[in-house]
Design an enzyme around this catalytic site. Sequence first.
Site, short mmCIF file in Angstrom:
data_model
loop_
_atom_site.label_atom_id
_atom_site.label_comp_id
_atom_site.label_asym_id
_atom_site.label_seq_id
_atom_site.Cartn_x
_atom_site.Cartn_y
_atom_site.Cartn_z
N GLY A 81 33.23 -24.44 14.14
CA GLY A 81 34.09 -25.20 15.05
C GLY A 81 35.46 -24.61 15.28
O GLY A 81 36.24 -25.18 16.05
N PRO A 121 30.48 -20.38 11.68
CA PRO A 121 31.22 -20.16 12.92
C PRO A 121 30.34 -19.54 14.00
O PRO A 121 29.47 -18.71 13.72
CB PRO A 121 32.30 -19.15 12.51
CG PRO A 121 31.63 -18.37 11.42
CD PRO A 121 30.74 -19.33 10.68
N GLY A 122 30.55 -19.98 15.22
CA GLY A 122 29.91 -19.34 16.37
C GLY A 122 31.00 -18.73 17.23
O GLY A 122 31.27 -17.54 17.21
N TYR A 168 32.90 -28.30 31.05
CA TYR A 168 33.93 -28.87 30.17
C TYR A 168 35.33 -28.82 30.78
O TYR A 168 36.29 -29.17 30.10
CB TYR A 168 34.00 -28.10 28.84
CG TYR A 168 32.68 -27.88 28.14
CD1 TYR A 168 31.95 -28.94 27.63
CD2 TYR A 168 32.18 -26.59 27.97
CE1 TYR A 168 30.75 -28.73 26.97
CE2 TYR A 168 30.98 -26.38 27.30
CZ TYR A 168 30.28 -27.44 26.81
OH TYR A 168 29.09 -27.23 26.16
N CYS A 180 25.54 -23.84 44.87
CA CYS A 180 25.75 -25.00 45.73
C CYS A 180 26.09 -26.24 44.92
O CYS A 180 25.28 -27.17 44.79
CB CYS A 180 24.52 -25.22 46.58
SG CYS A 180 24.37 -23.90 47.78
#
Length: 410
Positions: A239, A272-273, A314, A340
């Site tokens: 995170g 962690p990513g 987001y 579109c």
Amino acid sequence: MSFFSYRGKSLSVGRVPLASLAQKFKTPLYVYSQASLMDQYLSLKNSFSGRPLLICYALKANSNFSLCRVFKELGAGAEVVSGGELRQALRIGFSPSKILFSGVGKTRDEIRFGIKQKILAFNVESFEELKALGEVSAQMRLKASVSVRINFPIKAKTHPHTVTSGNLSKFGVNQKEAFLMYEWARKAKWLKIAGLHCHLGSQVFSSKPYVQAASLAKNFIRQLAMRKISLSFVDMGGGFGVGDETIDFSGIAGAYSQEFKEWPALGLVLEPGRFLVAESGILLTRIVHVKAGGKRKFLIVDAGMNDFLRPALYGARHPVVSLEKKTGKAEIFDVAGPVCESADFFARDLSLCAPKSGEFLGILNAGAYGFSMSSQYNFRPRASEVLVDGKTARLIRRRETFADLIRSEA
Ligand code: LLP
């Protein structure tokens, strides 16, 4: 530290000008810096010393084979959330003994596969899942390792879509239920209790929720110890945020060593990513049309929200820059993709000097949740990916073709 900077007038990765890569490999194109991947991994590793540490890279951020391979070579483990990610992690060469399997909806087939592979642990997210794990492992007469994902009552400030704690969340279980689950797991013949898991949310910049979680985890582990249940590791999740702010690892690491000091042999796991891959990646795109006749001026580019969804989904802000620095009078543009959908934007009110169709732009911090969340919406083939190591730029995923788009149709 950014590995992308202007050398003369050309935005470059190390010594390689990005425009040359855009010309050669065409756009939209994801470019990753191997030096950045290694740097992030090592800086994280060095921030947490003093007890056994395992960094399980969250494959969901970017699951490209060659990119993940960099972490595997550095000794990382993997955190996966589907049978597909588990297979990809094994294919990359991550040792099963370093693979954690999270996710609220693991199917029995996925559970069976994970048990067969003897993975480090299942991050169990509900009592039903625990029971399914107990049942499948008993049928297979193979031990399965368990780490219960606890949803501690902590608020981590982030986007509503990436909050994973609180009692409205579908993730993990509350502490009361977690106790019952550990008691149940202790009695299950084919289950082995391995750890405690928590993950507070994604894109978190404050160290405070991590510090709070460590204190709650300590109390929880103490209560388990009173019941003669011991753990091999505590998994504090991932995170860690990437963007304008920086996260204070020393505060987090200090809290972990303080809170867990009564168990020096207890391993620490992190998942962690984004932190490992976000800044390593840039999405290159070409200006297709400059549309300047109306009230607002638009740059229509060849990458769309199908290639990079974060801004549309987001409202995430990723700097958009010109690959070639220009001088002269700047004007204000909105940068939009060809999809579109009205949400298909990468930047609003961007100030640029005389941009022209055919020129290239770069969207920064696109290494995490970029390609991995891309789709073929609007029947658009997915982009290609290039990994730059020193002077060498290697294609690590070829661009999809029309044939790829129709391959699975029956
Ligand atoms: N561990 C668990 C159990 C997770 O659910 C996640 C992310 C991670 C680790 C890695 O989190 P990271 O270090 O990357 O923040 N698509 C969203 C992010 C979703 C994250 C989901 N879980 C985005 O683009 O912001």
